[in-house]
Scaffold this motif. Sequence first.
Motif, PDB file in Angstrom:
ATOM      1  N   PHE A   1     -27.711  -0.945  64.316  1.00 12.30           N
ATOM      2  CA  PHE A   1     -26.794   0.011  64.937  1.00 12.30           C
ATOM      3  C   PHE A   1     -25.637   0.248  63.978  1.00 12.30           C
ATOM      4  N   ILE A   2     -25.249   1.508  63.815  1.00  9.07           N
ATOM      5  CA  ILE A   2     -24.112   1.852  62.976  1.00  9.07           C
ATOM      6  C   ILE A   2     -23.223   2.826  63.722  1.00  9.07           C
ATOM      7  N   PHE A   3     -21.899   2.623  63.596  1.00 12.23           N
ATOM      8  CA  PHE A   3     -20.934   3.502  64.263  1.00 12.23           C
ATOM      9  C   PHE A   3     -19.854   3.916  63.279  1.00 12.23           C
ATOM     10  N   ASP A   4     -19.610   5.219  63.215  1.00  7.69           N
ATOM     11  CA  ASP A   4     -18.523   5.785  62.429  1.00  7.69           C
ATOM     12  C   ASP A   4     -17.681   6.631  63.386  1.00  7.69           C
ATOM     13  N   PRO A   5     -16.379   6.352  63.525  1.00  9.27           N
ATOM     14  CA  PRO A   5     -15.547   7.103  64.465  1.00  9.27           C
ATOM     15  C   PRO A   5     -15.472   8.601  64.178  1.00  9.27           C
ATOM     16  N   ASN A   6     -15.837   9.017  62.960  1.00 10.53           N
ATOM     17  CA  ASN A   6     -15.836  10.448  62.653  1.00 10.53           C
ATOM     18  C   ASN A   6     -17.058  11.177  63.188  1.00 10.53           C
ATOM     19  N   THR A   7     -18.121  10.424  63.496  1.00  5.29           N
ATOM     20  CA  THR A   7     -19.377  11.083  63.871  1.00  5.29           C
ATOM     21  C   THR A   7     -20.001  10.532  65.144  1.00  5.29           C
TER      22      THR A   7
ATOM     23  N   ILE B   1     -27.551  -2.066  52.969  1.00  2.89           N
ATOM     24  CA  ILE B   1     -26.502  -1.119  52.593  1.00  2.89           C
ATOM     25  C   ILE B   1     -27.084   0.262  52.330  1.00  2.89           C
ATOM     26  N   HIS B   2     -28.216   0.318  51.634  1.00  2.00           N
ATOM     27  CA  HIS B   2     -28.883   1.601  51.425  1.00  2.00           C
ATOM     28  C   HIS B   2     -29.270   2.232  52.760  1.00  2.00           C
ATOM     29  N   ALA B   3     -29.777   1.415  53.678  1.00  2.00           N
ATOM     30  CA  ALA B   3     -30.184   1.933  54.984  1.00  2.00           C
ATOM     31  C   ALA B   3     -28.988   2.495  55.747  1.00  2.00           C
ATOM     32  N   LEU B   4     -27.851   1.779  55.708  1.00  2.00           N
ATOM     33  CA  LEU B   4     -26.650   2.257  56.392  1.00  2.00           C
ATOM     34  C   LEU B   4     -26.148   3.552  55.770  1.00  2.00           C
ATOM     35  N   ASP B   5     -26.166   3.645  54.458  1.00  2.00           N
ATOM     36  CA  ASP B   5     -25.715   4.878  53.805  1.00  2.00           C
ATOM     37  C   ASP B   5     -26.599   6.061  54.183  1.00  2.00           C
ATOM     38  N   CYS B   6     -27.894   5.830  54.279  1.00  2.00           N
ATOM     39  CA  CYS B   6     -28.798   6.907  54.698  1.00  2.00           C
ATOM     40  C   CYS B   6     -28.507   7.335  56.130  1.00  2.00           C
ATOM     41  N   ALA B   7     -28.221   6.360  56.999  1.00  2.00           N
ATOM     42  CA  ALA B   7     -27.887   6.689  58.381  1.00  2.00           C
ATOM     43  C   ALA B   7     -26.576   7.465  58.456  1.00  2.00           C
ATOM     44  N   LEU B   8     -25.585   7.059  57.663  1.00  2.00           N
ATOM     45  CA  LEU B   8     -24.311   7.779  57.626  1.00  2.00           C
ATOM     46  C   LEU B   8     -24.509   9.219  57.162  1.00  2.00           C
ATOM     47  N   LEU B   9     -25.329   9.406  56.142  1.00  2.00           N
ATOM     48  CA  LEU B   9     -25.605  10.746  55.643  1.00  2.00           C
ATOM     49  C   LEU B   9     -26.225  11.611  56.739  1.00  2.00           C
ATOM     50  N   ARG B  10     -27.163  11.035  57.475  1.00  2.00           N
ATOM     51  CA  ARG B  10     -27.810  11.752  58.571  1.00  2.00           C
ATOM     52  C   ARG B  10     -26.800  12.114  59.660  1.00  2.00           C
TER      53      ARG B  10
END
Length: 214
Positions: A149-155, A172-181
């Motif tokens: 699970f990943i959470f970014d307050p901007n998205t 870390i690569h997986a989280l960055d890909c999720a952030l990009l999505r």
Amino acid sequence: MSIQELRSFRCRQFELQTQGGFCCGISVALATHLLECGEGFSHPLSAVHVFDYVQEYMGAVRVSGNILEDTTTPGFQHFRQRIFNLQSRHRIIKNPMKPFVRGCGVVLLALSVAKTRGRGNNCAYLKSPDYYPKNHMGIAFYGTGDEIFIFDPNTGGMIIRWNEDSITPTVIHALDCALLRMYKMYDRMQGIRTANVVMPQMIADNYLPFGDYT
């Protein structure tokens, strides 16, 4: 495919407050809240549990204030003020903690947010901290199994299923890909900017420097 999106929800911090950045306060408050929720469980938290807890908590943040009138909802004064206090006290992660590896639970993410043009490799964790400055914060949760699970307050928040491969060899690569999505789906700039993980740090269950204040 090494990453599969399972569930997601939208959240934008500029819709929640009128006093500048809110990302650190929200992230630190959420991390502490999740650890407190986990104490009452007879079994470890899962990514689905965390998704539901975070979505519920962010619903409370949303109703705690009226940004059009810049007022706090009666009964939410302490709840909302705590987030602002955490924001002012912990804008920078000062105390080194354990690195983010498999099975380490709740994690604070120091992120770098900028326009995508010229950023090159999306995995900022592999770059120099000076090249990708820390200007944002979020959280992640990685328990047993392959769901993150990943959470970014901007998205907002997202659960992904990750299987290690040559394209996404690390968490870390997986989280960055999720952030990009998520930035393509939910950010108000629709993918013109993105967030990259610069520094991930685990919060141990028996060490809560970000808890209640006096």
